[in-house]
Design a protein around this motif. Structure first.
Motif, short mmCIF file in Angstrom:
data_model
loop_
_atom_site.label_atom_id
_atom_site.label_comp_id
_atom_site.label_asym_id
_atom_site.label_seq_id
_atom_site.Cartn_x
_atom_site.Cartn_y
_atom_site.Cartn_z
N ALA A 204 22.59 -41.67 38.73
CA ALA A 204 23.02 -42.83 37.94
C ALA A 204 21.95 -43.91 37.95
CB ALA A 204 24.33 -43.37 38.49
N ALA A 205 21.30 -44.07 39.11
CA ALA A 205 20.27 -45.11 39.23
C ALA A 205 19.02 -44.74 38.45
CB ALA A 205 19.93 -45.33 40.70
N GLN A 206 18.83 -43.45 38.19
CA GLN A 206 17.61 -42.99 37.52
C GLN A 206 17.90 -42.31 36.19
OE1 GLN A 206 15.76 -40.41 40.39
NE2 GLN A 206 15.60 -41.98 41.94
N SER A 207 19.08 -42.55 35.63
CA SER A 207 19.47 -41.86 34.41
C SER A 207 18.56 -42.24 33.24
CB SER A 207 20.93 -42.16 34.06
OG SER A 207 21.13 -43.55 33.94
N LEU A 208 18.32 -41.27 32.38
CA LEU A 208 17.53 -41.53 31.18
C LEU A 208 18.38 -42.23 30.13
CD1 LEU A 208 14.78 -40.92 29.71
CD2 LEU A 208 15.94 -38.93 28.73
N VAL A 209 19.61 -41.77 29.96
CA VAL A 209 20.54 -42.35 28.99
C VAL A 209 21.81 -42.76 29.72
CG1 VAL A 209 21.89 -41.96 26.89
CG2 VAL A 209 19.64 -40.88 27.14
N SER A 210 22.24 -43.99 29.52
CA SER A 210 23.50 -44.48 30.08
C SER A 210 24.33 -45.06 28.96
CB SER A 210 23.25 -45.55 31.15
OG SER A 210 22.62 -44.99 32.29
N VAL A 211 25.55 -44.61 28.85
CA VAL A 211 26.49 -45.09 27.83
C VAL A 211 27.64 -45.76 28.55
CG1 VAL A 211 28.04 -44.40 25.97
CG2 VAL A 211 25.84 -43.25 26.24
N ARG A 212 27.96 -46.98 28.14
CA ARG A 212 29.02 -47.73 28.80
C ARG A 212 30.03 -48.25 27.79
NH1 ARG A 212 27.50 -45.20 32.06
NH2 ARG A 212 26.62 -45.64 34.12
N ASN A 213 31.28 -47.76 27.92
CA ASN A 213 32.41 -48.27 27.12
C ASN A 213 32.12 -48.27 25.62
OD1 ASN A 213 32.19 -50.38 29.80
ND2 ASN A 213 34.03 -49.14 29.61
N LEU A 214 31.53 -47.19 25.16
CA LEU A 214 31.14 -47.07 23.75
C LEU A 214 32.36 -46.87 22.87
CD1 LEU A 214 28.46 -46.91 22.08
CD2 LEU A 214 28.73 -44.43 22.15
N LEU B 50 21.52 -42.67 19.02
CA LEU B 50 20.21 -42.85 18.40
C LEU B 50 20.20 -44.02 17.43
CD1 LEU B 50 19.08 -39.18 17.70
CD2 LEU B 50 18.91 -40.55 19.77
N GLN B 51 21.28 -44.78 17.41
CA GLN B 51 21.41 -45.96 16.54
C GLN B 51 21.31 -45.61 15.05
OE1 GLN B 51 21.84 -49.54 18.18
NE2 GLN B 51 22.78 -47.71 19.08
N LEU B 52 21.72 -44.38 14.71
CA LEU B 52 21.85 -44.03 13.30
C LEU B 52 23.13 -44.64 12.73
CD1 LEU B 52 20.78 -40.27 13.41
CD2 LEU B 52 19.38 -42.28 12.89
N GLU B 53 24.06 -44.96 13.61
CA GLU B 53 25.24 -45.74 13.27
C GLU B 53 25.39 -46.83 14.32
OE1 GLU B 53 28.93 -43.98 12.11
OE2 GLU B 53 27.98 -42.05 11.66
N ALA B 54 25.90 -47.98 13.89
CA ALA B 54 26.08 -49.09 14.83
C ALA B 54 27.41 -48.95 15.55
CB ALA B 54 26.04 -50.41 14.08
N PRO B 55 27.44 -49.13 16.86
CA PRO B 55 28.72 -49.06 17.58
C PRO B 55 29.57 -50.30 17.31
CG PRO B 55 26.97 -49.71 19.07
CD PRO B 55 26.32 -49.43 17.75
N SER B 56 30.86 -50.16 17.49
CA SER B 56 31.76 -51.31 17.38
C SER B 56 31.84 -52.07 18.70
CB SER B 56 33.17 -50.84 16.97
OG SER B 56 33.13 -50.17 15.74
N GLY B 57 31.48 -51.39 19.77
CA GLY B 57 31.48 -52.02 21.09
C GLY B 57 30.80 -51.14 22.09
N GLY B 58 30.45 -51.71 23.24
CA GLY B 58 29.81 -50.95 24.29
C GLY B 58 28.30 -51.09 24.29
N ASP B 59 27.66 -50.45 25.26
CA ASP B 59 26.21 -50.55 25.44
C ASP B 59 25.59 -49.18 25.61
OD1 ASP B 59 25.85 -53.51 25.58
OD2 ASP B 59 27.17 -53.28 27.32
N ILE B 60 24.35 -49.05 25.10
CA ILE B 60 23.55 -47.84 25.26
C ILE B 60 22.24 -48.24 25.92
CG2 ILE B 60 22.41 -45.92 24.09
CD1 ILE B 60 24.42 -46.69 21.69
N LEU C 134 40.71 -46.32 12.40
CA LEU C 134 40.50 -45.05 13.08
C LEU C 134 39.53 -45.27 14.24
CD1 LEU C 134 40.60 -41.93 13.38
CD2 LEU C 134 38.69 -41.84 11.75
N LYS C 135 39.96 -44.92 15.44
CA LYS C 135 39.09 -45.02 16.61
C LYS C 135 38.35 -43.70 16.77
CE LYS C 135 41.99 -48.36 19.06
NZ LYS C 135 42.78 -48.64 20.29
N ALA C 136 37.19 -43.59 16.13
CA ALA C 136 36.41 -42.35 16.18
C ALA C 136 35.84 -42.12 17.56
CB ALA C 136 35.29 -42.39 15.14
N VAL C 137 35.40 -43.19 18.22
CA VAL C 137 34.92 -43.13 19.61
C VAL C 137 35.62 -44.25 20.35
CG1 VAL C 137 32.91 -43.24 21.14
CG2 VAL C 137 32.68 -42.22 18.86
#
Length: 311
Positions: free
Chosen positions: A11-21, A73-83, A39-42
């Motif tokens: 977790a401390a060295q992860s390449l990709v971290s997704v939080r509450n997306l 990959l930010q091809l779509e904007a999230p409604s919430g959360g962090d990448i 519609l809650k797709a994610v």
């Protein structure tokens, strides 16, 4: 939500971290009054991917797998959360600020023909990202680099002057893979890259993904329906249902001891290559309408990096 990691160290060295997306569609005002349904797709998705790891993302059509990959990959904007990518929050970056990250993050789409430009030779198509990022060099260097990419994906460099319609489905997907690795990325989202291919070709493409991962040190988010391929290629697997991850953990733990009823139903649907066993087997049914996870449900640890969604 708890952090879903391979281990505390990973977790401390992860390449990709997704939080509450999250990603919501709808809600806009309708012409005749009222608002369109939301519609809650994610829905509140969190996970980590360690360098060199392949995380498989599985679930039925409409579960939010592809949307999750496109948002990463930010091809779509999230409604919430962090990448977070390499520790940097890339959520909501402008195109100019995101461009340096584009070199390190690539995607391979499901339809190998629709992904190609029919007006470009496949050599021009593979070279295009090199031109965009100013890495093509002179004409000779550009041609040599593209030829090397063709060899990496087991295509004859003499094919560089051909057009997409002259190739089979498997060859077209190899072209797409060559383009994806052209910029030496660290992370690739493979969005059902074998679904549109003949069964005889699917294993070859999966083996190519594995070879490139080992050779180039790639990290994958591998989205697929074929659970047998997921088990063969991936280190961990996340199961999605209606926009939520209902179970995530090491592949062997998920396949040997699935805990969520939906995961159990998916695994029970895998055919067994023995007619006698297959005839006597009873797949597990899962009624989505009566078994949807509640909004308050959280992923609970079971040990060994294995988590399941429970209220």
């Amino acid at each position: 939500m708890s952090d879903i990691s391979l281990s505390p160290a990973a977790a401390a060295q992860s390449l990709v971290s997704v939080r509450n997306l999250s990603k919501l569609y709808g809600g806009e005002k309708r012409f005749l009054g009222g608002n369109a349904p939301i519609l809650k797709a994610v829905n509140d998705v969190s996970f980590d991917i360690a360098p060199g790891e392949t995380l498989g993302l599985v679930g039925e059509s409409g579960s939010g797998k592809s949307t999750t990959g496109r948002i990463l990959l930010q091809l779509e904007a999230p409604s919430g959360g962090d990448i977070l990518f390499k520790g940097q929050n890339i959520t909501g970056l402008s195109k100019s600020l995101l461009k340096p990250y584009r070199r390190d993050m690539q995607i391979i789409f499901q339809d190998p023909y629709a992904s190609l430009n029919p007006r470009m030779t496949v050599g021009e198509f593979v070279a295009e990202p090199l031109d965009v990022h100013g890495l093509s060099g002179n004409r000779s260097e550009r041609q040599d680099r593209v030829a090397g990419l063709f060899k990496k994906v087991s295509l004859d460099p003499s094919f560089m002057k051909r057009y997409p319609h002259e190739f089979s489905g498997g060859q077209r997907q190899r072209v797409n893979i060559a383009r994806a690795i052209a910029l030496d990325p660290a992370f690739i989202v493979a969005d059902e890259p074998i679904t549109a291919l003949d069964v005889s070709i699917q294993a070859q493409i999966v083996n190519l993904f594995q070879d490139l991962r080992d050779e180039l040190g790639l990290t994958y988010l591998f989205i697929a329906h074929d659970l047998s391929m997921i088990r063969y290629l991936c280190h961990r697997v996340a199961v999605m249902l209606r926009g939520r991850i209902v179970e995530i953990g090491p592949c062997e733990a998920i396949f040997a001891n699935p805990q969520h009823p939906y995961t159990q139903a998916l695994l029970s649907a895998i055919p067994v290559p023995d007619p006698d066993i297959e005839r006597s087997r009873k797949p597990i049914t899962f009624d989505v309408g009566t078994n949807l996870p509640s909004e308050t449900a959280q992923l609970q640890p079971l040990g060994g990096g294995h988590f399941v969604l429970r209220s």
